[in-house]
Design a protein around this motif. Structure first.
Motif, PDB file in Angstrom:
ATOM      1  N   LEU A  67     -61.861 161.283  45.994  1.00  0.00           N
ATOM      2  CA  LEU A  67     -61.159 160.325  46.993  1.00  0.00           C
ATOM      3  C   LEU A  67     -61.059 158.974  46.371  1.00  0.00           C
ATOM      4  N   VAL A  68     -59.669 158.506  46.501  1.00  0.00           N
ATOM      5  CA  VAL A  68     -59.284 157.077  45.980  1.00  0.00           C
ATOM      6  C   VAL A  68     -58.991 156.197  46.962  1.00  0.00           C
ATOM      7  N   GLY A  69     -59.699 154.971  47.243  1.00  0.00           N
ATOM      8  CA  GLY A  69     -59.664 154.100  48.000  1.00  0.00           C
ATOM      9  C   GLY A  69     -58.609 152.926  47.801  1.00  0.00           C
ATOM     10  N   CYS A  70     -57.390 152.768  48.450  1.00  0.00           N
ATOM     11  CA  CYS A  70     -56.519 151.719  48.133  1.00  0.00           C
ATOM     12  C   CYS A  70     -56.432 150.856  49.488  1.00  0.00           C
ATOM     13  N   ARG A  71     -56.093 149.508  48.838  1.00  0.00           N
ATOM     14  CA  ARG A  71     -56.097 148.736  50.114  1.00  0.00           C
ATOM     15  C   ARG A  71     -54.824 147.977  49.944  1.00  0.00           C
ATOM     16  N   ALA A  72     -54.118 147.436  50.785  1.00  0.00           N
ATOM     17  CA  ALA A  72     -52.921 146.488  50.878  1.00  0.00           C
ATOM     18  C   ALA A  72     -53.581 145.098  50.556  1.00  0.00           C
ATOM     19  N   VAL A  73     -52.588 144.244  49.948  1.00  0.00           N
ATOM     20  CA  VAL A  73     -52.802 142.908  49.544  1.00  0.00           C
ATOM     21  C   VAL A  73     -51.714 142.011  50.355  1.00  0.00           C
ATOM     22  N   SER A  74     -52.136 141.189  50.986  1.00  0.00           N
ATOM     23  CA  SER A  74     -51.135 140.216  51.676  1.00  0.00           C
ATOM     24  C   SER A  74     -51.640 138.906  51.356  1.00  0.00           C
ATOM     25  N   GLU A 110     -61.585 142.932  53.559  1.00  0.00           N
ATOM     26  CA  GLU A 110     -61.650 143.650  52.307  1.00  0.00           C
ATOM     27  C   GLU A 110     -62.624 144.432  51.902  1.00  0.00           C
ATOM     28  N   PRO A 111     -62.564 145.795  51.693  1.00  0.00           N
ATOM     29  CA  PRO A 111     -63.758 146.594  51.357  1.00  0.00           C
ATOM     30  C   PRO A 111     -63.959 146.622  49.860  1.00  0.00           C
ATOM     31  N   TYR A 112     -65.580 146.984  49.488  1.00  0.00           N
ATOM     32  CA  TYR A 112     -65.985 147.062  48.217  1.00  0.00           C
ATOM     33  C   TYR A 112     -66.266 148.525  47.757  1.00  0.00           C
ATOM     34  N   THR A 113     -66.711 149.262  48.778  1.00  0.00           N
ATOM     35  CA  THR A 113     -67.302 150.469  48.318  1.00  0.00           C
ATOM     36  C   THR A 113     -66.509 151.807  49.259  1.00  0.00           C
ATOM     37  N   LEU A 114     -66.542 152.847  48.376  1.00  0.00           N
ATOM     38  CA  LEU A 114     -66.118 153.917  49.425  1.00  0.00           C
ATOM     39  C   LEU A 114     -66.959 155.266  49.026  1.00  0.00           C
ATOM     40  N   LEU A 115     -67.504 155.515  49.938  1.00  0.00           N
ATOM     41  CA  LEU A 115     -68.458 156.841  49.945  1.00  0.00           C
ATOM     42  C   LEU A 115     -68.464 158.114  50.562  1.00  0.00           C
ATOM     43  N   THR A 116     -68.860 158.946  50.453  1.00  0.00           N
ATOM     44  CA  THR A 116     -68.954 160.271  51.245  1.00  0.00           C
ATOM     45  C   THR A 116     -70.543 160.614  51.431  1.00  0.00           C
ATOM     46  N   ARG A 128     -67.291 150.048  53.042  1.00  0.00           N
ATOM     47  CA  ARG A 128     -68.320 148.982  53.135  1.00  0.00           C
ATOM     48  C   ARG A 128     -67.653 147.675  52.558  1.00  0.00           C
ATOM     49  N   GLY A 129     -67.574 146.590  53.109  1.00  0.00           N
ATOM     50  CA  GLY A 129     -67.152 145.420  52.854  1.00  0.00           C
ATOM     51  C   GLY A 129     -68.332 144.223  52.886  1.00  0.00           C
ATOM     52  N   LYS A 130     -68.062 143.233  52.488  1.00  0.00           N
ATOM     53  CA  LYS A 130     -69.168 142.247  52.986  1.00  0.00           C
ATOM     54  C   LYS A 130     -69.405 142.000  54.398  1.00  0.00           C
ATOM     55  N   GLU A 131     -68.374 142.382  55.242  1.00  0.00           N
ATOM     56  CA  GLU A 131     -68.441 141.679  56.676  1.00  0.00           C
ATOM     57  C   GLU A 131     -68.442 143.071  57.539  1.00  0.00           C
ATOM     58  N   PHE A 132     -68.469 144.206  57.108  1.00  0.00           N
ATOM     59  CA  PHE A 132     -68.370 145.728  57.948  1.00  0.00           C
ATOM     60  C   PHE A 132     -68.728 146.737  57.217  1.00  0.00           C
ATOM     61  N   ILE A 133     -69.093 147.778  57.900  1.00  0.00           N
ATOM     62  CA  ILE A 133     -69.372 149.268  57.648  1.00  0.00           C
ATOM     63  C   ILE A 133     -68.210 150.047  58.427  1.00  0.00           C
ATOM     64  N   ALA A 134     -67.568 150.951  58.065  1.00  0.00           N
ATOM     65  CA  ALA A 134     -66.686 151.868  58.927  1.00  0.00           C
ATOM     66  C   ALA A 134     -66.876 153.123  58.305  1.00  0.00           C
ATOM     67  N   ARG A 135     -66.975 153.970  59.262  1.00  0.00           N
ATOM     68  CA  ARG A 135     -67.191 155.663  59.107  1.00  0.00           C
ATOM     69  C   ARG A 135     -65.938 156.343  59.829  1.00  0.00           C
TER      70      ARG A 135
END
Length: 138
Positions: A67-74, A110-116, A128-135
């Motif tokens: 799995l590859v995590g990509c984020r948008a940048v604006s 901004e996220p920093y990690t991607l896990l399963t 996971r980011g500095k300010e959040f965890i999303a599942r």
């Protein structure tokens, strides 16, 4: 980012500048030579049409692929959706995953990690980011 899985090294990063910036994944054998079984030895470039720029920030093994995590940048917004793509062992987008191979999340900082992992008896993707965890369920 780099991860070792399936007797391979998967590398992800970013190429280009400005609005031409795109994320990539490249696959090497454990001896450091190019793995020609993965996308014929070529890096895979990711550019989402709805993102001004696409940054690949993390990857993690999943099944026989990754799995590859990509984020948008604006330059204007501090929260953007995350695009997660699943590649099979040959470097092809696994269209059985998400919507034609992609999972597009709600907007996050901004996220920093991607896990399963398994959470409450269900396999999930965790961002996971500095300010959040999303599942998100897999």
């Amino acid at each position: 980012a780099t991860t070792q899985a399936h007797d391979r090294l998967y590398l992800t990063g970013n190429a280009g500048t400005g609005t031409n910036q795109s994320g990539f994944v490249h696959c090497l054998k454990l001896d450091g030579t190019v793995d020609n079984r993965f996308n014929d030895g070529q890096a895979i470039i990711f550019k989402r049409p709805e993102f001004e720029r696409t940054i690949a920030f993390a990857l993690t093994p999943h099944g026989s692929g990754v799995l590859v995590g990509c984020r948008a940048v604006s330059p204007i917004e501090d929260q953007m959706p995350i695009a997660i793509v699943r590649l099979d062992e040959n470097g092809h987008v696994d269209t059985a995953f998400g919507d034609q191979g992609w999972l597009i999340t709600p907007e996050y900082p901004e996220p920093y990690t991607l896990l399963t992992l398994t959470y409450e008896d269900q396999e999930i993707i965790e961002l996971r980011g500095k300010e959040f965890i999303a599942r998100h369920p897999l």
